[in-house]
Each structure stands twice: as structure tokens, then as C-alpha cells.
Design an enzyme around this catalytic site. Structure first.
Site, PDB file in Angstrom:
ATOM      1  N   TYR A  67      45.828  43.124  -3.208  1.00 51.93           N
ATOM      2  CA  TYR A  67      46.856  42.933  -2.202  1.00 51.93           C
ATOM      3  C   TYR A  67      48.065  43.829  -2.431  1.00 51.93           C
ATOM      4  CZ  TYR A  67      44.433  39.292   0.257  1.00 51.93           C
ATOM      5  OH  TYR A  67      43.513  38.620   1.025  1.00 51.93           O
ATOM      6  N   ARG A  70      47.128  47.009  -0.743  1.00 52.50           N
ATOM      7  CA  ARG A  70      47.229  46.896   0.713  1.00 52.50           C
ATOM      8  C   ARG A  70      48.691  46.866   1.159  1.00 52.50           C
ATOM      9  NH1 ARG A  70      43.847  43.723   4.536  1.00 52.50           N
ATOM     10  NH2 ARG A  70      43.961  45.769   5.525  1.00 52.50           N
ATOM     11  N   GLN A 111      47.536  37.915  14.587  1.00 48.94           N
ATOM     12  CA  GLN A 111      46.583  37.667  13.506  1.00 48.94           C
ATOM     13  C   GLN A 111      46.771  38.676  12.380  1.00 48.94           C
ATOM     14  OE1 GLN A 111      43.358  37.810  16.621  1.00 48.94           O
ATOM     15  NE2 GLN A 111      42.454  36.234  15.322  1.00 48.94           N
ATOM     16  N   ASN A 112      47.631  39.650  12.586  1.00 47.09           N
ATOM     17  CA  ASN A 112      47.838  40.700  11.596  1.00 47.09           C
ATOM     18  C   ASN A 112      48.816  40.239  10.516  1.00 47.09           C
ATOM     19  OD1 ASN A 112      46.159  42.306  13.159  1.00 47.09           O
ATOM     20  ND2 ASN A 112      47.852  43.210  14.302  1.00 47.09           N
ATOM     21  N   VAL A 113      48.681  40.826   9.346  1.00 46.82           N
ATOM     22  CA  VAL A 113      49.487  40.416   8.193  1.00 46.82           C
ATOM     23  C   VAL A 113      50.370  41.554   7.697  1.00 46.82           C
ATOM     24  CG1 VAL A 113      47.856  38.641   7.457  1.00 46.82           C
ATOM     25  CG2 VAL A 113      47.586  40.971   6.587  1.00 46.82           C
ATOM     26  N   ASP A 114      50.582  42.569   8.536  1.00 47.17           N
ATOM     27  CA  ASP A 114      51.248  43.789   8.085  1.00 47.17           C
ATOM     28  C   ASP A 114      52.745  43.844   8.367  1.00 47.17           C
ATOM     29  OD1 ASP A 114      51.347  44.529  10.914  1.00 47.17           O
ATOM     30  OD2 ASP A 114      49.242  45.115  10.687  1.00 47.17           O
ATOM     31  N   HIS A 129      48.129  34.352  10.365  1.00 44.63           N
ATOM     32  CA  HIS A 129      47.404  34.590   9.121  1.00 44.63           C
ATOM     33  C   HIS A 129      48.321  34.977   7.968  1.00 44.63           C
ATOM     34  CE1 HIS A 129      43.418  35.468  11.486  1.00 44.63           C
ATOM     35  NE2 HIS A 129      43.782  34.201  11.508  1.00 44.63           N
ATOM     36  N   PRO A 224      39.569  48.547  23.873  1.00 45.34           N
ATOM     37  CA  PRO A 224      38.645  49.609  24.271  1.00 45.34           C
ATOM     38  C   PRO A 224      37.197  49.143  24.364  1.00 45.34           C
ATOM     39  CG  PRO A 224      40.124  50.374  22.541  1.00 45.34           C
ATOM     40  CD  PRO A 224      40.299  48.878  22.635  1.00 45.34           C
TER      41      PRO A 224
END
Length: 253
Positions: A67, A70, A111-114, A129, A224
Site C-alpha cells: 500500500y 500504491r 469506489q476509488n481510494v486515490d 472503499h 467506453p
């Protein structure tokens, strides 16, 4: 009138807007998905060996190192035009709340963790999340942001001294109850819901758009590739988020 033009009109007129974002919008900023990031040394691990409470109990140093890596990737990335357009959409809907007699509402559930939505300027959002740029105490749940020089081993809680963990939802864990409740409360009455860059298969987040449809609202999907939501959506725009979202806001007064 094209689907894009019709969707733009619906979004502009809506007082209650809910948004769901998934990995697709962050991929355009160069952030790989969890599995796509498992290259080199990390390719030999199963996902649950890096993202489960059991894995952290067995080998906290390895999980923390994954982590931490990341987290460095996220810090090197920047919000893209899709993130910035959503922040602009929020500002416009917030302004409408003071300009119009009818009170409006806006919520972005990701839902992203950034943390890229926050960096782009989004304020009314819930992280379903979690966020990998924060640590959370395993004992008392105190949270603290990770610094640019985060430790290579799990830090200890400044409040109680217990070991901290990445503040993300792992395999086998439930979504944060408050975040999910806030999302459900926003999606059910939404006049327009945007679903952006998500596969629409991970529950319970995948069902949030159905709450809007069940209550007569409009769902605009931006992806897309087709998803299980595509045949149900009011409008499905087969475009990237960085193209579709600025186009939806084009020409607004």
C-alpha cells in the site's frame, strides 16, 4: 437530438444529482487497477494476500509495503478533466441551491481510494472503499493522513499506540455503514444519477443507480465498454470520462 444533448439537458435541469465513480475515471490519470498494479515482485501474490484482514494479521510489513507503493503512485498522479468537470458540476449545483427557490442537492460517491476527487475540488463526496492515503487505528479507529515520507512499516496510533492499517475496505469487509447510508439517501431521490467508469458488478455500490431508476429518476452511464447497467440506463454514453463529462457541462449558463 443526440443522447449526449438530451443527457446534458436533463443534467442541467436537475435539482438533485448523485454521482458514482469507479476505476475508469482514475485510469485516465495513470492509476492502475488493483490487479493491474500487481506486476514484478507483487505478481506472485494473490489479491487476498495483500488486501484482507487475515493477510495483515499474518504479514503486516508486506501488506503495508504494497500500500505504501500504491500511495506513491497516487501522489504522482494528477486529476484529469473528468475529475475537474465533476468538481465544476458540484459547484454549479451548490450555486443553484442559493439561486433557486427549490433546494438542490449533490453527492459524489466513489469506489476509488486515490483521493483524486478531493484534489480536483470535490467536497460533497463519500468514499465507499476508503482512502489509501490515510491510516486507521485497528483498536480505536483514529485516522491520520500519510505524509510524503510514510514509514515502510505499519505506524502506531498517536492516540492509543496500537498498530494502524491502511484506511481501505479489504476483501471480506463491509462498506463503511455511514458512507453507504449517505449514498443510498442521495441516490434514491436523485433526479439524475451519473455512473462513471465502473463495471456495475461490485455490490452493494452497483445497486445504487437502481434506486434512482426505481424512483423514476434518470440514469446516465459513462463507460467506453458496455456493463450490466447499460441496457437499464436512461442514456449510455460510450465515451471516456475525460471526454464525456466536460461535454455534458458544455454551454451551461
Amino acid at each position: 437530438m443526440t443522447d449526449l444533448e438530451h443527457a446534458r439537458q436533463c443534467l442541467q435541469a436537475a435539482h438533485h444529482v448523485a454521482v458514482m465513480t469507479g476505476a475508469g475515471i482514475s485510469a485516465e490519470s495513470g492509476i492502475p487497477t488493483f490487479r493491474a498494479a500487481q506486476t514484478g515482485h507483487w505478481a506472485r501474490f494473490k489479491p487476498e494476500d495483500l488486501a484482507s484482514p487475515q493477510a495483515y494479521w499474518r504479514d503486516p510489513e508486506t501488506v503495508w509495503a504494497w500500500y505504501a507503493g500504491r500511495c506513491r503512485e497516487v501522489r504522482a498522479a494528477a486529476p484529469n478533466p473528468g475529475h475537474l468537470a465533476l468538481a465544476a458540476l458540484e459547484r454549479r449545483k451548490r450555486k443553484a441551491e442559493t439561486d433557486d427557490a427549490e433546494t438542490g442537492s449533490f453527492l459524489l460517491a466513489t469506489q476509488n481510494v486515490d483521493g483524486l476527487h478531493q484534489r480536483a475540488g470535490s467536497r460533497r463526496l463519500v468514499e465507499l472503499h476508503g482512502n489509501l492515503t490515510r491510516a486507521r487505528c485497528e483498536r480505536c479507529s483514529v485516522r491520520q493522513p500519510l505524509t510524503e515520507t510514510e514509514p515502510f512499516t505499519p505506524p502506531h496510533c498517536p492516540a492509543c499506540g496500537a498498530k494502524m492499517r491502511p484506511d481501505v475496505v479489504w476483501f471480506g469487509e463491509n462498506l463503511p455503514p455511514l458512507a453507504l447510508a449517505q449514498a443510498e439517501a442521495a441516490f434514491a431521490p436523485a433526479q439524475v444519477t451519473l455512473v462513471i467508469g465502473t463495471s456495475s458488478v461490485v455490490e452493494p455500490a452497483a445497486s445504487l443507480a437502481l434506486l434512482t431508476l426505481d424512483n423514476g429518476g434518470t440514469v446516465i452511464e459513462i463507460n467506453p465498454e458496455p456493463t450490466p447497467l447499460t441496457p437499464l440506463a436512461s442514456f449510455s454514453l460510450p465515451m471516456s470520462a475525460s471526454r464525456a463529462l466536460p461535454a455534458l457541462l458544455e454551454g451551461w449558463q
